[in-house]
Design an enzyme around this catalytic site. Structure first.
Site, PDB file in Angstrom:
ATOM      1  N   HIS A  72      -0.032   4.540   2.033  1.00  0.00           N
ATOM      2  CA  HIS A  72       0.074   5.703   1.140  1.00  0.00           C
ATOM      3  C   HIS A  72      -1.197   6.027   0.369  1.00  0.00           C
ATOM      4  CE1 HIS A  72       0.733   4.049  -3.059  1.00  0.00           C
ATOM      5  NE2 HIS A  72       0.988   2.961  -2.378  1.00  0.00           N
ATOM      6  N   THR A 114      -2.617  -0.466   2.737  1.00  0.00           N
ATOM      7  CA  THR A 114      -1.369   0.270   2.554  1.00  0.00           C
ATOM      8  C   THR A 114      -1.546   1.708   3.026  1.00  0.00           C
ATOM      9  OG1 THR A 114       0.425   0.667   0.979  1.00  0.00           O
ATOM     10  CG2 THR A 114      -1.788   1.007   0.137  1.00  0.00           C
ATOM     11  N   THR A 153      13.482  -5.973   9.882  1.00  0.00           N
ATOM     12  CA  THR A 153      13.366  -4.903  10.881  1.00  0.00           C
ATOM     13  C   THR A 153      12.210  -3.981  10.523  1.00  0.00           C
ATOM     14  OG1 THR A 153      15.711  -5.031  11.331  1.00  0.00           O
ATOM     15  CG2 THR A 153      14.628  -2.962  11.907  1.00  0.00           C
ATOM     16  N   GLN A 179      -8.155   0.417  -1.494  1.00  0.00           N
ATOM     17  CA  GLN A 179      -8.831   1.631  -1.973  1.00  0.00           C
ATOM     18  C   GLN A 179     -10.054   2.012  -1.146  1.00  0.00           C
ATOM     19  OE1 GLN A 179      -7.815   3.736  -4.293  1.00  0.00           O
ATOM     20  NE2 GLN A 179      -6.128   2.574  -5.189  1.00  0.00           N
ATOM     21  N   ASN A 217      -9.525   0.161  -8.043  1.00  0.00           N
ATOM     22  CA  ASN A 217      -8.669   1.355  -8.113  1.00  0.00           C
ATOM     23  C   ASN A 217      -8.892   2.194  -9.370  1.00  0.00           C
ATOM     24  OD1 ASN A 217      -7.430  -1.313  -8.722  1.00  0.00           O
ATOM     25  ND2 ASN A 217      -5.939  -0.057  -9.788  1.00  0.00           N
ATOM     26  N   ALA A 274       0.894  -2.886   0.121  1.00  0.00           N
ATOM     27  CA  ALA A 274      -0.138  -3.846  -0.258  1.00  0.00           C
ATOM     28  C   ALA A 274       0.335  -4.869  -1.283  1.00  0.00           C
ATOM     29  CB  ALA A 274      -1.366  -3.118  -0.769  1.00  0.00           C
ATOM     30  N   THR A 275       1.314  -4.514  -2.106  1.00  0.00           N
ATOM     31  CA  THR A 275       1.819  -5.508  -3.053  1.00  0.00           C
ATOM     32  C   THR A 275       2.382  -6.695  -2.270  1.00  0.00           C
ATOM     33  OG1 THR A 275       2.320  -3.809  -4.691  1.00  0.00           O
ATOM     34  CG2 THR A 275       3.475  -5.911  -4.930  1.00  0.00           C
ATOM     35  N   CYS A 312      -3.142   3.310 -17.135  1.00  0.00           N
ATOM     36  CA  CYS A 312      -3.236   2.749 -15.786  1.00  0.00           C
ATOM     37  C   CYS A 312      -2.265   1.600 -15.548  1.00  0.00           C
ATOM     38  CB  CYS A 312      -4.644   2.267 -15.509  1.00  0.00           C
ATOM     39  SG  CYS A 312      -5.729   3.641 -15.186  1.00  0.00           S
TER      40      CYS A 312
HETATM   41  N1  PLP Z   1      -3.980  -3.033  -4.525  1.00  0.00           N
HETATM   42  C1  PLP Z   1      -4.659  -1.984  -5.002  1.00  0.00           C
HETATM   43  C2  PLP Z   1      -6.131  -2.111  -5.231  1.00  0.00           C
HETATM   44  C3  PLP Z   1      -4.007  -0.780  -5.291  1.00  0.00           C
HETATM   45  O1  PLP Z   1      -4.698   0.243  -5.768  1.00  0.00           O
HETATM   46  C4  PLP Z   1      -2.600  -0.706  -5.062  1.00  0.00           C
HETATM   47  C5  PLP Z   1      -1.870   0.537  -5.378  1.00  0.00           C
HETATM   48  O2  PLP Z   1      -1.688   0.886  -6.518  1.00  0.00           O
HETATM   49  C6  PLP Z   1      -1.939  -1.837  -4.563  1.00  0.00           C
HETATM   50  C7  PLP Z   1      -2.656  -2.977  -4.310  1.00  0.00           C
HETATM   51  C8  PLP Z   1      -0.456  -1.822  -4.320  1.00  0.00           C
HETATM   52  O3  PLP Z   1      -0.158  -1.175  -3.128  1.00  0.00           O
HETATM   53  P1  PLP Z   1       1.332  -0.730  -2.755  1.00  0.00           P
HETATM   54  O4  PLP Z   1       1.619   0.452  -3.598  1.00  0.00           O
HETATM   55  O5  PLP Z   1       1.282  -0.418  -1.298  1.00  0.00           O
HETATM   56  O6  PLP Z   1       2.220  -1.890  -3.035  1.00  0.00           O
END
Ligand code: PLP
Length: 407
Positions: free
Chosen positions: A206, A204, A245, A184, A156, A76-77, A331
């Site tokens: 995970h 994401t 890839t 989330q 989060n 997600a980042t 956090c």
């Molecule tokens: N956005 C939110 C709201 C999150 O809680 C997180 C994870 O900590 C992320 C983005 C980042 O996701 P990733 O760990 O897949 O880069």
């Protein structure tokens, strides 16, 4: 079943991989190792077929009508970066203004900061005491230079679920794109890109019992067709939006995690809600001076964020080492700054430092909840016994009126 220590209750940070997900992934590390971009042999075709099935499942999870709207990323980042920078760059002739909120994840906030350095303007909307953004504020902030609004589905830290559907009505009517960091909330609260008029969404694996290092950006293909400038140059994978890839085992695991949520997500949310309430009610019954942070009406089912007055957060964290949770101080990286999310909601530094985030997940049990409740109640009582401030408070002294001696 015997409890395993430390009890994992930090499911907003990450989730364990579901055994069914792992099983689905394994063949793609060995026999089915092909590159999904190899067009000339069966290894490639097998990988490509798995990726294309995964696209369909993930599209279904978020209500996307076309699987080609799923662009795989490393998480997600990256998705947040691609959405904001990609749109800002592509549409720079059209405008230079982005609207977001003060409680977004750093992946959004730091991306916005970088865009500001490049000359874009960013409006950071405030939230109310529950951590919720007012859709009217979104409407008021939109100008004829606004390109994009980015509001997370669920927070989060405090679990507040934002009014995305209402915001989507506004952005659609005003011809502005809407991005949501849906990380989330996916599979836990309703989310549907079509019904909610969302144009871009970050997900994401995970956080939904899939593997780390894989995610996607949903990019709407029609009504309106969203365009963005790729941030990674290379082989033109992912419809030209994200070269590199593909992580085929990761994508297969991501899709299996999505499939499980499609089938079980609703029942699981009920279960998580029940466990969360069991913990909350026990704590509220046996401890005074508790503050639950975040909305009780619009909240992730598995989130409980509580501040314990008259308790030092780090001391409490040390005392409850049998449970893996997060604190309101830790956090944002390793620094001991109070959480900016709690701050934005009007929570003072002391209460922010004494807050604990319980993130309840798929594999938590009632037995674990009861163990954690007993532990926290016992330790908070003990720490308060040692607190002169708590003693004064119990004696009815108004602490705000006390004249402390200067050092
Ligand atoms: N956005 C939110 C709201 C999150 O809680 C997180 C994870 O900590 C992320 C983005 C980042 O996701 P990733 O760990 O897949 O880069």
């Amino acid at each position: 079943m015997a409890i395993q220590f430390p009890i994992y209750m930090d499911n907003h940070a990450t989730t364990p991989v579901d055994p069914r997900v792992l099983e689905a992934m394994l063949p793609y590390f060995s026999g089915k190792f092909g590159n999904a971009a190899s067009r000339s042999h069966a290894y490639g075709w097998t990988a490509e077929e798995a990726v294309s099935k995964a696209r369909e499942t993930i599209a279904k999870l978020i209500g996307a009508s076309n699987p080609k709207e799923i662009v795989f990323t490393s998480g997600a980042t990256e998705s947040d970066n691609l959405a904001l920078k990609g749109v800002a760059e592509f549409y720079k002739e059209k405008g230079n203004h982005i609207i977001t909120t003060v409680v977004e994840h750093k992946a959004i906030l730091d991306t916005c900061k970088r865009l500001e350095k490049q000359g874009y303007e960013v409006t950071y909307l405030n939230v109310d005491k529950d951590g919720l953004v007012d859709p009217d504020d979104v409407a008021k902030a939109i100008t004829d230079r606004t390109l994009l609004v980015s509001v997370m589905l669920a927070n989060n830290e405090v679990g507040s679920v934002q009014p995305i559907a209402e915001i989507g009505k506004i952005t659609r009517a005003r011809g502005v794109l809407l991005h949501s960091d849906a990380v989330q909330g996916i599979g836990k609260v309703p989310f549907d890109v079509e019904k909610m008029n969302v144009d871009l969404a970050s997900v994401t694996a995970h956080k939904i019992y899939g593997p780390k290092g894989v995610g996607c950006l949903y990019v709407r293909r029609s009504k309106p067709r969203v365009r963005l400038t790729a941030q990674m140059d290379g082989g033109g994978h992912e419809f030209g939006m994200r070269s590199g890839t593909l992580n085929v085992p990761g994508i297969v695991g991501f899709a299996k995690a999505a499939e499980i949520l499609i089938q079980e997500g609703e029942a699981e949310s009920h279960k998580l809600f029940g466990l969360r309430e069991r913990l909350r009610l026990r704590l509220m019954k046996e401890l005074d001076e508790l503050r639950v942070n975040g909305s009780m009406k619009s909240r992730l089912p598995g989130n409980l964020n509580v501040s314990f007055s008259f308790v030092e957060g780090e001391a409490l964290m040390m005392a409850i080492k049998d449970v893996a949770v997060s604190s309101g101080s830790a956090c944002t990286s390793a620094s001991l700054e109070p959480s900016y999310v709690l701050h934005a909601m009007g929570v003072g530094d002391d209460l922010a430092h004494s807050s604990i985030r319980f993130g309840i997940g798929r594999f938590n049990t009632e037995e674990e909840i009861d163990y954690v409740a007993d532990l926290v109640i016992g330790k908070v009582k003990k720490l308060r016994e040692m607190s002169p401030l708590y003693e004064m408070f119990k004696e009815g002294i108004d602490l705000s009126s006390v004249q402390w001696a200067a050092h």
